[in-house]
Structure formats: C-alpha cells, structure tokens
Scaffold this active site. Structure first.
Site: not given
Length: 169
Positions: A7-13, A81
C-alpha cells in the site's frame, strides 16, 4: 509462507505487519518481519528513490523473503510494492504467498503523513511520491483487500486472521 503487505505511504502496512508478527509469534510461529524502510537502512541506505533504485530495493526484498521462506521461516513483509511484475514474480516463486493490499484514501494518507512525505511533496521539497506524481498500479487480485478509511482498530482487526495463516496447526 510470505505475507506481502502493500500500500501507499501511511496506509498502515507497518502497523498491520507488526501486529501480525506479534500475534503469530504468540501462537508459536517462527516469523520474521521484513520492512522495506528497514531493509534500505540495513543495506546502508545505498539506494535513492529513483525508479531504478526502488526496483533494486524491491528485488533485494523479494529474494530475501523467498530465501527465508525456503529456510522454513515465515515472513511478513511491509512494502510499497510499486511494480506489478514483482508481485507476479512473488506469486510464481514463493510456494505460499499471500498478498494483502491496504487501500486508503489519499486525503487520509496526507492527514496521517507519519514520515512528512506528503508535506514535503506539497512544498516541492521532494518528488516521485507513489500515488501522487509516481503511478502506483493497484494490485488486481490481492488475496486480502483492506480498506483502511477508518480507525487503527479497524485495521488491526485483520491481524489475527492473517497471523493464523502462519501458526502451527
């Protein structure tokens, strides 16, 4: 098994990956957390954020995850990714691969902005930000799709079901 959280930066990965790893370990699983940012630092921050450097970092991570999996160590990987061909490679080269896509609205990512990335982009201090001026091709068929448009608790509700994939029977 490799659980590939994207996921994008800040998504919670990283938040989700940390919780999955902690839950799986408490259930007896041998599991390693691989975080894209940590791998960059581990290798001495020798790569920038150009597309070619991003590709090279991702390929390091892919091969590391495959190797750990081949040694019987489960992996939870938190990674942007960016390249669909890398996701395809993981599916083809890791016998037990589970792709998790955390989809979060851009306005929430900008509001969270834990690393200050979106703020730096808005002021022109940085470029090539995935989801803004750098295309982020969303995965077509993730094994798990999480819409993170609410609370952290809602995101973490997914940790236990994912951790169960790693726990001994």
């Amino acid at each position: 098994m490799v659980i590939w959280i994207i996921g994008l930066s800040g998504a919670g990965k990283t938040t989700l990956a940390d919780a999955v790893v902690a839950t799986a370990r408490s259930g007896g699983a041998a599991v390693v957390l691989v975080d894209g940012d940590v791998i960059r630092e581990t290798f001495g921050n020798d790569l920038g954020h150009s597309l070619e450097d991003r590709r090279r970092n991702a390929e390091r991570i892919m091969r590391l995850c495959r190797w750990l999996d081949s040694q019987g160590v489960h992996v939870v990987c938190a990674i942007l990714s960016l390249f669909p061909e890398h996701r395809k490679w993981m599916r083809e080269n890791v016998k037990a691969y589970h792709e998790v896509y955390i989809d979060a609205p851009l306005h929430q990512l900008q509001a969270r902005d834990v690393k200050g990335l979106y703020a730096r982009y808005a002021t022109g201090q940085t470029q090539q930000v995935a989801g803004l001026d750098l295309e982020f091709p969303e995965p077509e068929f993730p094994d798990t799709l999480i819409r993170n448009d609410g609370s952290e608790t809602g995101l973490l509700d997914h940790a236990t079901p994912l951790a169960r994939l790693l726990m001994p029977a």
